[in-house]
Design an enzyme around this catalytic site. Structure first.
Site, PDB file in Angstrom:
ATOM      1  N   GLU A  28       0.837  -1.201   0.000  1.00 16.49           N
ATOM      2  CA  GLU A  28       0.000   0.000   0.000  1.00 16.49           C
ATOM      3  C   GLU A  28       0.874   1.254   0.000  1.00 16.49           C
ATOM      4  OE1 GLU A  28      -2.168  -0.786   3.558  1.00 16.49           O
ATOM      5  OE2 GLU A  28      -2.902  -2.681   2.765  1.00 16.49           O
ATOM      6  N   LEU A  57      -5.906  -1.910  -0.478  1.00 18.17           N
ATOM      7  CA  LEU A  57      -5.757  -2.072   0.963  1.00 18.17           C
ATOM      8  C   LEU A  57      -6.284  -3.457   1.353  1.00 18.17           C
ATOM      9  CD1 LEU A  57      -6.708   0.716   3.524  1.00 18.17           C
ATOM     10  CD2 LEU A  57      -6.745  -1.701   4.085  1.00 18.17           C
ATOM     11  N   SER A  58      -5.428  -4.455   1.177  1.00 17.79           N
ATOM     12  CA  SER A  58      -5.834  -5.836   1.466  1.00 17.79           C
ATOM     13  C   SER A  58      -4.584  -6.644   1.790  1.00 17.79           C
ATOM     14  CB  SER A  58      -6.569  -6.453   0.267  1.00 17.79           C
ATOM     15  OG  SER A  58      -6.819  -7.824   0.515  1.00 17.79           O
ATOM     16  N   GLU A  59      -4.303  -6.801   3.075  1.00 18.18           N
ATOM     17  CA  GLU A  59      -3.081  -7.495   3.477  1.00 18.18           C
ATOM     18  C   GLU A  59      -3.088  -8.950   3.037  1.00 18.18           C
ATOM     19  OE1 GLU A  59      -4.683  -5.326   5.381  1.00 18.18           O
ATOM     20  OE2 GLU A  59      -3.131  -3.783   5.507  1.00 18.18           O
ATOM     21  N   PHE A  82       1.953  -1.340   8.801  1.00 14.66           N
ATOM     22  CA  PHE A  82       2.231  -1.488  10.231  1.00 14.66           C
ATOM     23  C   PHE A  82       2.008  -2.955  10.595  1.00 14.66           C
ATOM     24  CE2 PHE A  82       1.142   2.931   9.742  1.00 14.66           C
ATOM     25  CZ  PHE A  82       1.998   3.597  10.597  1.00 14.66           C
ATOM     26  N   PRO A  88      -4.668 -10.170   9.326  1.00 13.71           N
ATOM     27  CA  PRO A  88      -5.542 -10.691   8.275  1.00 13.71           C
ATOM     28  C   PRO A  88      -4.833 -11.622   7.297  1.00 13.71           C
ATOM     29  CG  PRO A  88      -5.946  -8.357   8.614  1.00 13.71           C
ATOM     30  CD  PRO A  88      -4.725  -8.703   9.419  1.00 13.71           C
ATOM     31  N   HIS A 128      -1.197  -0.060  15.527  1.00 16.46           N
ATOM     32  CA  HIS A 128       0.004   0.505  14.923  1.00 16.46           C
ATOM     33  C   HIS A 128       1.249   0.278  15.799  1.00 16.46           C
ATOM     34  CE1 HIS A 128      -3.114   2.599  12.693  1.00 16.46           C
ATOM     35  NE2 HIS A 128      -2.216   3.023  11.828  1.00 16.46           N
TER      36      HIS A 128
END
Length: 321
Positions: A28, A57-59, A82, A88, A128
């Site tokens: 990202e 935005l998709s780990e 972070f 996930p 974080h």
């Protein structure tokens, strides 16, 4: 050159992408903005949009894509903004990346690196500030690395990218820019799985890594005794031999880490010392750790992680027995 830890990350990425066309970087905001901490600054300009890619935005998608690309011959370096956002993708690490070699009986591997800043100390919000190396070190087939100096950061990251199996590279963001040291311009590796002796001593062994190393060295400076400081550098595989040999020499040990106390890496270090150096101990091994709570917000986080007075108290308790 004189560099900070985050500049050493950037230098390592430039070095390896220049040397190996198979290295790709994605995550990202890593391309156009150069990453949330600027660790990937100017990579897009140097290597183009096919090798430096901004992702959704998709780990889970980031780590899953890294696993697939690695299996098909590339050397992906994926960034998680972070460390608190990695859970996930935990399933991708446990179920897929870490066991590809075992699952295929050695026919396929996943040579990939997942980079992520970790730890508290920068007044960040929830998710974080985690220090969860203990959870990831529990995964067979996944190496876990946590440098504490700019020199080691570049050498360990280059070694991680070239490793034939997946590596989780945990960057101590609290000390990302806190000091500089000489980092060679040329290519070099710091081997994975080898601890470093940061300071030699005879009276007590103090073991730490990553973000806690500066606080540990500051505490040792205040000590009226001769402490040996061991920097693990790699959490998994853990360099048991260096730890045990140091404890055999000093007879006392203190383990310092930022993550929660229960079931943490410190407990495993203590167990290994008991397994292989119990008869050399002159005092129980002390642990100085974070607490079994989420990292508190803002100014309260100063009460969470080990600071030099807490570390110094533990060392003095070990020496007093």
């Amino acid at each position: 050159m004189q560099a900070t830890i985050v500049e050493a990350v950037n230098d390592a990425l430039h070095t390896e992408m220049d040397a190996d066309d198979d290295v790709v970087v994605f995550g990202e905001d890593v391309a156009e903005s150069g990453g949330v901490f600027r660790a990937t600054d100017e990579l897009l300009e140097a290597f183009g949009e096919n090798r430096v890619v901004d992702t959704p935005l998709s780990e889970i998608a980031i780590v899953g894509a890294a696993t697939g690309l690695a299996m098909y011959g590339l050397r992906p370096v994926a960034e998680i903004q972070f460390s608190g956002f990695l859970p996930p993708a935990f399933d991708q690490l446990v179920t897929n990346a870490s066991r590809i070699r075992w699952r295929t009986r050695g026919e396929l591997t996943a040579p990939m690196v997942v980079r992520m800043p970790y730890g508290a100390g920068v007044r960040a919000l929830e998710h974080h500030s985690e220090s969860m190396e203990g959870a990831y070190a529990h995964i067979p087939g996944l190496k876990v690395v946590a440098p504490s100096t700019p020199h080691d950061t570049k050498g360990l990251l280059l070694a991680s990218i070239r490793d034939p199996d997946p590596v989780l590279f945990m960057e101590p963001k609290r000390i990302y820019r806190s000091f500089r040291e000489e980092v060679p311009d040329e290519d070099y590796e710091v081997p994975l799985g080898e601890a470093a002796i940061r300071q030699e001593g005879e009276d007590v062994t103090v073991i730490s890594w990553g973000s806690m190393m500066p606080a540990t060295l500051e505490a040792v400076d205040e000590l009226d005794a001769d402490a040996e400081v061991v920097d693990l550098r790699t959490i998994s595989p853990l360099d048991t031999e260096t730890v045990v040999e140091s404890v055999k020499k000093t007879g006392r040990a203190v383990v310092v880490h930022e993550g929660p106390r229960s079931n943490g890496v410190g407990a495993d270090v203590v167990a290994r010392i008991n397994d292989e150096a119990l008869m050399y101990l002159e005092a129980p091994v002390e642990r100085v750790t974070g607490f079994d709570t989420p990292v508190p917000l803002l100014s309260m986080e100063d009460y969470y992680f080990p600071h030099p007075p807490r570390i110094l108290d533990a060392i003095e308790r070990a020496l007093a027995v």
